[in-house]
Scaffold this motif. Structure first.
Motif, short mmCIF file in Angstrom:
data_model
loop_
_atom_site.label_atom_id
_atom_site.label_comp_id
_atom_site.label_asym_id
_atom_site.label_seq_id
_atom_site.Cartn_x
_atom_site.Cartn_y
_atom_site.Cartn_z
N LEU A 1 -31.46 1.36 10.39
CA LEU A 1 -31.19 0.18 9.56
C LEU A 1 -32.44 -0.69 9.43
O LEU A 1 -32.79 -1.12 8.35
CB LEU A 1 -30.04 -0.65 10.17
CG LEU A 1 -28.64 -0.09 10.02
CD1 LEU A 1 -27.68 -0.84 10.91
CD2 LEU A 1 -28.19 -0.17 8.57
N GLN A 2 -33.10 -0.92 10.57
CA GLN A 2 -34.30 -1.75 10.56
C GLN A 2 -35.39 -1.10 9.71
O GLN A 2 -36.05 -1.78 8.93
CB GLN A 2 -34.80 -2.00 11.98
CG GLN A 2 -33.89 -2.93 12.75
CD GLN A 2 -34.24 -3.02 14.22
OE1 GLN A 2 -34.78 -2.09 14.81
NE2 GLN A 2 -33.91 -4.14 14.83
N ASP A 3 -35.57 0.20 9.85
CA ASP A 3 -36.57 0.91 9.04
C ASP A 3 -36.26 0.77 7.56
O ASP A 3 -37.15 0.58 6.75
CB ASP A 3 -36.62 2.39 9.41
CG ASP A 3 -37.27 2.64 10.78
OD1 ASP A 3 -37.85 1.69 11.34
OD2 ASP A 3 -37.16 3.78 11.28
N ASN B 1 -39.25 -1.09 5.67
CA ASN B 1 -40.12 -0.22 4.87
C ASN B 1 -39.82 -0.30 3.39
O ASN B 1 -40.59 0.19 2.58
CB ASN B 1 -40.01 1.24 5.33
CG ASN B 1 -40.46 1.40 6.77
OD1 ASN B 1 -41.16 0.55 7.30
ND2 ASN B 1 -40.06 2.48 7.39
N GLY B 2 -38.72 -0.92 3.03
CA GLY B 2 -38.35 -1.03 1.62
C GLY B 2 -39.31 -1.91 0.83
O GLY B 2 -39.34 -1.88 -0.39
N GLU C 1 -34.63 -4.32 -8.50
CA GLU C 1 -35.08 -5.23 -7.43
C GLU C 1 -33.91 -6.01 -6.86
O GLU C 1 -33.82 -6.21 -5.66
CB GLU C 1 -36.16 -6.18 -7.97
CG GLU C 1 -37.50 -5.51 -8.15
CD GLU C 1 -38.53 -6.39 -8.85
OE1 GLU C 1 -38.17 -7.50 -9.30
OE2 GLU C 1 -39.69 -5.96 -8.93
N GLY C 2 -33.00 -6.41 -7.75
CA GLY C 2 -31.81 -7.14 -7.29
C GLY C 2 -30.95 -6.29 -6.38
O GLY C 2 -30.50 -6.74 -5.33
N SER C 3 -30.74 -5.04 -6.78
CA SER C 3 -29.91 -4.18 -5.93
C SER C 3 -30.64 -3.80 -4.65
O SER C 3 -30.03 -3.64 -3.60
CB SER C 3 -29.44 -2.94 -6.69
OG SER C 3 -30.52 -2.11 -7.01
N ASP C 4 -31.99 -3.68 -4.72
CA ASP C 4 -32.77 -3.43 -3.50
C ASP C 4 -32.60 -4.59 -2.53
O ASP C 4 -32.41 -4.40 -1.34
CB ASP C 4 -34.27 -3.28 -3.82
CG ASP C 4 -34.59 -1.91 -4.40
OD1 ASP C 4 -33.69 -1.04 -4.40
OD2 ASP C 4 -35.74 -1.72 -4.85
N THR C 5 -32.67 -5.80 -3.07
CA THR C 5 -32.52 -7.00 -2.24
C THR C 5 -31.13 -7.04 -1.60
O THR C 5 -31.00 -7.31 -0.41
CB THR C 5 -32.76 -8.29 -3.07
OG1 THR C 5 -34.06 -8.20 -3.64
CG2 THR C 5 -32.66 -9.53 -2.22
N MET C 6 -30.11 -6.74 -2.40
CA MET C 6 -28.74 -6.73 -1.86
C MET C 6 -28.60 -5.67 -0.78
O MET C 6 -27.98 -5.92 0.25
CB MET C 6 -27.73 -6.49 -2.98
CG MET C 6 -27.49 -7.71 -3.84
SD MET C 6 -26.43 -7.39 -5.26
CE MET C 6 -24.94 -6.80 -4.48
#
Length: 125
Positions: free
Chosen positions: A34-36, A40-41, A58-63
């Motif tokens: 989870l931390q990785d 790393n994202g 980017e929005g879905s990456d942030t979520m």
């Protein structure tokens, strides 16, 4: 003779300890993943040629990162609870309900090895 404490045998405690150590090991592996995933994202490439979909991604990456951070926080608490259960095993107080003082059912402890309440006490909450 009234001062004899209700507790699981040393053999039972050893069995529970093995279950807990196994769960801690797995939980720590899950936590690392989870931390990785949210650490790393951040190094995604910026050479995207279709800016129209970029902001949505980017929005879905942030979520997804926030969701993973929440999962990681829960996982850290789970690991802490399991480690506290190991301390109770060392103190030979493991598996004793902190409200009723009775033994917590073996089946419950196998499913929720960090439980500190019997089903009876949990229902009264």
């Amino acid at each position: 003779m009234d001062d004899i404490k209700v507790r699981y045998s040393d053999g039972d405690l050893q069995n529970f300890k093995e279950i807990i150590l196994e769960k801690i090991n797995k939980a720590e592996q899950d936590l690392k993943q989870l931390q990785d995933s949210y650490k790393n994202g951040a190094d995604n490439g910026t050479d995207d040629t279709s800016p129209t979909f970029k902001s949505f991604e980017e929005g879905s990456d942030t979520m997804a990162k926030e969701a993973n951070m929440q999962l990681a926080i829960r996982q850290e608490k789970f690991i802490r609870d399991l480690k506290n259960a190991l301390i109770r095993i060392e103190n030979k107080t493991y598996g004793v309900c902190r409200v009723t003082g009775k033994l917590i059912q073996r089946e419950r402890l196998k499913l929720v090895p960090h439980a500190t309440l019997s089903i009876e006490a949990k229902r009264k909450q």
